[in-house]
Enzyme design. Sequence first.
Site, PDB file in Angstrom:
ATOM      1  N   GLN A  63       0.804  -1.221   0.000  1.00 35.82           N
ATOM      2  CA  GLN A  63       0.000   0.000   0.000  1.00 35.82           C
ATOM      3  C   GLN A  63       0.837   1.272   0.000  1.00 35.82           C
ATOM      4  O   GLN A  63       0.468   2.255  -0.636  1.00 35.82           O
ATOM      5  CB  GLN A  63      -0.920  -0.005   1.218  1.00 35.82           C
ATOM      6  CG  GLN A  63      -1.901   1.151   1.280  1.00 35.82           C
ATOM      7  CD  GLN A  63      -3.014   0.878   2.257  1.00 35.82           C
ATOM      8  OE1 GLN A  63      -3.969   0.184   1.958  1.00 35.82           O
ATOM      9  NE2 GLN A  63      -2.878   1.406   3.455  1.00 35.82           N
TER      10      GLN A  63
ATOM     11  N   GLU B 186      -2.913   9.671  -0.845  1.00 37.68           N
ATOM     12  CA  GLU B 186      -2.008  10.328   0.097  1.00 37.68           C
ATOM     13  C   GLU B 186      -0.905  11.122  -0.586  1.00 37.68           C
ATOM     14  O   GLU B 186       0.093  11.481   0.034  1.00 37.68           O
ATOM     15  CB  GLU B 186      -1.440   9.289   1.060  1.00 37.68           C
ATOM     16  CG  GLU B 186      -2.561   8.642   1.877  1.00 37.68           C
ATOM     17  CD  GLU B 186      -2.085   7.595   2.852  1.00 37.68           C
ATOM     18  OE1 GLU B 186      -0.875   7.310   2.862  1.00 37.68           O
ATOM     19  OE2 GLU B 186      -2.920   7.065   3.595  1.00 37.68           O
TER      20      GLU B 186
ATOM     21  N   ASP C 138       4.329   0.113   4.178  1.00 36.59           N
ATOM     22  CA  ASP C 138       3.061  -0.267   4.800  1.00 36.59           C
ATOM     23  C   ASP C 138       2.426  -1.271   3.862  1.00 36.59           C
ATOM     24  O   ASP C 138       1.945  -0.918   2.788  1.00 36.59           O
ATOM     25  CB  ASP C 138       2.148   0.941   4.995  1.00 36.59           C
ATOM     26  CG  ASP C 138       0.769   0.552   5.528  1.00 36.59           C
ATOM     27  OD1 ASP C 138       0.575  -0.635   5.882  1.00 36.59           O
ATOM     28  OD2 ASP C 138      -0.119   1.419   5.582  1.00 36.59           O
TER      29      ASP C 138
ATOM     30  N   LYS D 131      -3.343   6.185  15.415  1.00 38.40           N
ATOM     31  CA  LYS D 131      -4.380   6.878  14.646  1.00 38.40           C
ATOM     32  C   LYS D 131      -5.508   7.232  15.603  1.00 38.40           C
ATOM     33  O   LYS D 131      -6.194   6.337  16.106  1.00 38.40           O
ATOM     34  CB  LYS D 131      -4.913   5.986  13.522  1.00 38.40           C
ATOM     35  CG  LYS D 131      -3.918   5.692  12.415  1.00 38.40           C
ATOM     36  CD  LYS D 131      -4.516   4.727  11.399  1.00 38.40           C
ATOM     37  CE  LYS D 131      -3.591   4.518  10.205  1.00 38.40           C
ATOM     38  NZ  LYS D 131      -4.128   3.476   9.277  1.00 38.40           N
TER      39      LYS D 131
END
Length: 427
Positions: free
Chosen positions: A162, A204, A241, A334
């Site tokens: 990812q 992102e 990730d 998070k």
Amino acid sequence: MPSIEAVGAREILDSRGNPTVEVEVVLEDGTLGRAAVPSGASTGAFEAVELRDGGDRYGGKGVTKAVEAVIGRIGPAIMELEATEQRLLDATLIDLDGTPGKSALGANALLGVSLAVAKAAAASSGLPLFRYLGGPSAHLLPVPMMNILNGGAHADTNVDIQEFMIAPIGAGTFAESLRWGAEIYQALKSVLKGRGLATGVGDEGGFAPSLPTNREALDLIAEAIDKAGFGLGDDIALALDVASTEFFADGSYTFEGSGRSAEQMIDYYADLVDSYPIVSIEDPLAEDDWAGWTSITTRLGARVQLVGDDLFVTNPERLARGIAEGAANALLVKVNQIGTLTETLDAVNLAHRSGYRCMMSHRSGETEDTTIADLAVAVDCGQIKTGAPARSERVAKYNQLLRIEEELDDAARYAGAGAFPRRTTTG
């Protein structure tokens, strides 16, 4: 300390064009605190629950129910609480919701209130948020883990991993690390163009080309680092990730077109760590593959940071299990995974006490809110993941860290290579 006088909320848009919640809290001295809540694309099954409207409006993703929960249920319950009583406030929110996953009022409603109150309290105290939360000793600027090449759920391509990140560990200051990252980002764009590859970006801000293998992504980044005039390994380390829960089903990982066992995945990662200066791998195995996590930590944990995101979901209870079982050696933080500031801080404190590193993180659906930048400094994370040096919702966090470093002046320290004590010189 002034008490809470008014609580409001509205539906706004995040960086993916989806609705999210923004909360405003006003204290009796007139101080305003405002917070906007992020949302993820690849979400762990054990995360606190966002309250969405369903139906046709915004494709079912509206948040008017969460807004109504803030105004009609939460606001009246916290009126006149002192803004500095964060733990009491968050306990009140949790009790008011009354469900394990915060599904009654929604973690998006609770978090918006929790963060807005903290920001109002900081402003009323005349302190920047990082200083209000972290105290007088907060001075460590994090290494930016810049996601400059996207795959997986963050991009519509055939790249399984990812996020491919660069970590400017050799920089002397945060400002210098940001410059290095931006220069490499632009160099990567040039490299991709030269290969005839797409330079469109993912959620992102990282580029999202279609590549034959995941190794090809690492090789392209290595070329960009060299093109920008930096050294791979000493100046710039790499991080991944994998978000492996996204391609895990029925006990098997479907990776690069074939099914693989946990041990085969671990073999793959071991080979990558042997071949590239990788300092961190996030979610290399699935959120329920506890045996696999223990195995990879035993095998690679002394050489590389192994970060639990979906595994831990910023939840102190799941983190405690991981610590007990020897699973992972770092926590991804998070705030919207758990839903209150207090629970987030509790998870970070548990990680630090147990020798686990922490990486502060954004979500793929972000806003201009910069809370996590202050939070990273407040809790001495030493690492922050908030996307590429592109797209304003990502850059907002980096720019806030520049301001914090400037405000700290001579007291500021950049985490650098010290953030990764397991780092090897392989690569």
